[in-house]
Design an enzyme around this catalytic site. Sequence first.
Site, short mmCIF file in Angstrom:
data_model
loop_
_atom_site.label_atom_id
_atom_site.label_comp_id
_atom_site.label_asym_id
_atom_site.label_seq_id
_atom_site.Cartn_x
_atom_site.Cartn_y
_atom_site.Cartn_z
N CYS A 161 0.81 -1.23 0.00
CA CYS A 161 0.00 0.00 0.00
C CYS A 161 0.84 1.28 0.00
O CYS A 161 0.32 2.35 -0.32
CB CYS A 161 -0.94 0.01 1.20
SG CYS A 161 -2.07 -1.40 1.23
N HIS A 293 -3.64 7.47 5.96
CA HIS A 293 -3.81 6.22 5.22
C HIS A 293 -5.25 5.74 5.37
O HIS A 293 -5.86 5.31 4.40
CB HIS A 293 -2.82 5.18 5.73
CG HIS A 293 -2.88 3.88 5.01
ND1 HIS A 293 -2.72 3.76 3.65
CD2 HIS A 293 -3.11 2.61 5.46
CE1 HIS A 293 -2.82 2.49 3.29
NE2 HIS A 293 -3.08 1.77 4.37
N HIS A 331 -10.01 1.93 -1.55
CA HIS A 331 -8.56 1.83 -1.31
C HIS A 331 -7.87 1.28 -2.56
O HIS A 331 -7.95 0.09 -2.86
CB HIS A 331 -8.33 0.91 -0.12
CG HIS A 331 -6.90 0.74 0.27
ND1 HIS A 331 -5.86 1.47 -0.26
CD2 HIS A 331 -6.33 -0.10 1.19
CE1 HIS A 331 -4.73 1.09 0.29
NE2 HIS A 331 -4.99 0.14 1.17
#
Length: 352
Positions: A161, A293, A331
């Site tokens: 990520c 995040h 995401h």
Amino acid sequence: MEDVVIAGIAGKLPESENLQEFWEKLLNGVDMVTEDDRRWKPGMYGLPKRNGKLKDISKFDASFFGVHPKQAHTMDPQLRLLLEVSYEAILDGGINPATLRGTDTGVWVGASGSEAGEAFSQDPEQLLGYSMIGCQRAMFANRISYFYDFKGPSLSIDTACSSSLMALENAYKAIRNGRCSAAVVGGVNLLLKPNTSVQFMKLGMLSPDGACKVFDASGDGYCRSEAVVVVLLTKKSMAKRIYATIVNAGSNTDGFKEQGVTFPSGDMQRQLVSSLHRECGIKPGDIEYVETHGTGTKVGDPQEVNGLADLFCQCEREPLLIGSTKSNMGHPEPASGLAALAKVVLSLEHGL
């Protein structure tokens, strides 16, 4: 030492053909996560029915980018998108790409895999060899350098990520250290087959209803999403347009944790941000907003928020605002860092 600036930016995000569409959807609170069969039948294998998808990934101007039709048909759509959006980002910086030919411009791309490559390679009797060239992650960066005739460093980075922000950090430091004068930095993610989503679901990472409920008590996992974002970094003296100045960048890792390798550490995040701010003279009270995040998971969100509170909220100050693009668009995994950066850059550009 000369400042490094964000001189150009472009992207495609869920239901958003460009950053202007993305900005309008953010302002209007539009849910960019949808339920449809553009990738696979909703609910297949018990998967969440909703995810974030780009509008159209079927078209590509192969001749413009010097790609033979046979290569184009077995080239990962992620690479095709990176070529297109990198061109838009350079133009957004007010620069004619032809003027960068032969320069030391570098390319860094954050990406985590090629589901297209797996699909194109299933039948050995049908292989032409082109899928190996068009789907290798190394080519995600190298093909960009090849097309523009860039002579600087060219590499793809996979740190899950954080991939696109790791690419940004490496590009920033390369410019600061004199390895290149400018850099094209990209992040990309596409959801082309359900298998990967099934694995995330089996690990309990996905929200059953396909929504990132960021910093909410109802948070029960994240929603997978697609994105491609490219930024152009240059030395300040070279820039024709300046969106923002990068004052510092760095990274660390959690090391061993009793809870397992995927468990995040808010303490290590706090230590990293604290050291970066200390290096460039930023005080906790100077920070007004943090783009986090924030994925909406029961484990990750508390770790991140508690780390931020420990760092920024131990002194008298105005309220600290925090947010996450994922509550709007899901995401996009390796591209998530640059998607978040795009939101912040657009906010600054529009005076918010």
